[in-house]
Design a protein around this motif. Structure first.
Motif, short mmCIF file in Angstrom:
data_model
loop_
_atom_site.label_atom_id
_atom_site.label_comp_id
_atom_site.label_asym_id
_atom_site.label_seq_id
_atom_site.Cartn_x
_atom_site.Cartn_y
_atom_site.Cartn_z
N VAL A 129 -3.18 10.84 6.27
CA VAL A 129 -3.77 10.36 5.02
C VAL A 129 -3.61 8.84 4.96
O VAL A 129 -2.53 8.31 5.19
CB VAL A 129 -3.09 11.00 3.79
N VAL A 130 -4.72 8.15 4.66
CA VAL A 130 -4.71 6.70 4.44
C VAL A 130 -5.04 6.45 2.97
O VAL A 130 -6.01 7.01 2.45
CB VAL A 130 -5.73 5.99 5.34
N ARG A 131 -4.23 5.60 2.31
CA ARG A 131 -4.44 5.29 0.89
C ARG A 131 -4.64 3.79 0.72
O ARG A 131 -3.95 2.99 1.36
CB ARG A 131 -3.24 5.74 0.05
N LEU A 132 -5.57 3.42 -0.17
CA LEU A 132 -5.82 2.02 -0.51
C LEU A 132 -5.72 1.86 -2.02
O LEU A 132 -6.73 1.88 -2.73
CB LEU A 132 -7.21 1.58 -0.02
N ILE A 160 -8.26 4.63 -3.15
CA ILE A 160 -9.24 5.26 -2.24
C ILE A 160 -8.44 5.99 -1.17
O ILE A 160 -7.70 5.37 -0.40
CB ILE A 160 -10.17 4.22 -1.61
N ASP A 161 -8.56 7.32 -1.13
CA ASP A 161 -7.77 8.14 -0.22
C ASP A 161 -8.68 8.79 0.82
O ASP A 161 -9.72 9.35 0.49
CB ASP A 161 -7.03 9.25 -0.98
N THR A 171 -12.82 11.83 1.86
CA THR A 171 -12.59 10.55 1.18
C THR A 171 -12.90 10.71 -0.29
O THR A 171 -13.94 11.26 -0.66
CB THR A 171 -13.47 9.44 1.77
N LYS A 172 -11.98 10.24 -1.14
CA LYS A 172 -12.19 10.35 -2.58
C LYS A 172 -11.43 9.26 -3.31
O LYS A 172 -10.59 8.56 -2.72
CB LYS A 172 -11.76 11.73 -3.07
N LEU A 173 -11.73 9.12 -4.60
CA LEU A 173 -11.07 8.13 -5.44
C LEU A 173 -10.10 8.85 -6.36
O LEU A 173 -10.48 9.76 -7.10
CB LEU A 173 -12.12 7.37 -6.26
#
Length: 223
Positions: A129-132, A160-161, A171-173
């Motif tokens: 999982v990448v998170r911004l 933004i994940d 991908t979702k917010l």
């Protein structure tokens, strides 16, 4: 406008643009389902030792290093491990980010506000999982007896994940909100308690509670 004395509003606007650009490519705090534990005041230096629990996301143990770059800027790095419930596997947590002191409390505005942003990465259980996340943290500091300080704060942000290996929508917010309090016992030691409302549902839980002990080395004053 005098070129030797630039307008402070313009300078802060330019810094905000720079912050947005840097966080797009930097590593940021909160890589998993634990509170970011970021106070509304940037620090010279801070070593934060944290533990959090988040339902099926399990228990997280995290070390955070925050370092002031100047009076307005701070970067942070996160590293830790998480043990989701029932998975039998451990997740690796890595991240980092930037904070910029937008406002300092005054007679007109009794709040400190810092803008935050960055990215985070967690891996394990067959998916990554990448998170911004990016947002703002606001709070007010109350001075108590013996020069102790209490700072309640709130830290809303968007994230933004992206999940690799999850299948379906990847991908979702998400919306995250920390509600916390920092209790500064001495200029070197503080304890912090925060709840996270939100977080990434990819790891099985969207709420968490965290506790930490923050240590600032004695005698450090860079600016």
């Amino acid at each position: 406008m005098n070129p030797s004395n630039p307008d402070p509003i313009l300078m802060r606007s330019l810094k905000l643009v720079l912050l947005t650009a840097l966080t797009a490519s930097s590593l940021a705090a909160q890589t998993y389902n634990y509170p970011a534990l970021q106070t509304p005041r940037i620090v010279d230096r801070e070593y934060n030792f944290a533990a959090a629990t988040a339902g099926n996301a399990g228990t997280s143990l995290v070390f955070q290093w925050r370092e002031g770059l100047d009076e307005d800027w701070q970067f942070s790095l996160d590293g830790g491990l998480a043990a989701p419930k029932g998975s039998g596997n451990t997740r690796l947590l890595l991240g980092g980010g930037l904070a910029w002191q937008w406002l300092r409390s005054s007679a007109d505005v009794p709040f400190d506000i810092a803008l935050t942003g960055g990215a985070g990465f967690s891996s394990g259980n067959g998916f990554n999982v990448v998170r911004l996340p990016f947002g703002a943290v606001a709070g007010h500091t109350f001075t108590l007896d013996n020069d102790m300080q209490l700072t309640p704060y709130v830290h809303p942000r968007l994230s933004i994940d992206h999940c690799g290996g999850c299948g379906g929508t990847t991908t979702k917010l998400d919306v995250d909100v920390d509600v916390g309090v920092n209790y500064e016992i001495t200029p070197q030691v503080a304890v912090r308690l925060a709840g996270l409302l939100g977080g990434t549902s990819y790891v099985g839980s969207t709420n968490a509670i965290g506790f930490s002990v923050a240590w600032t080395p004695k005698g450090l004053k860079k600016f």
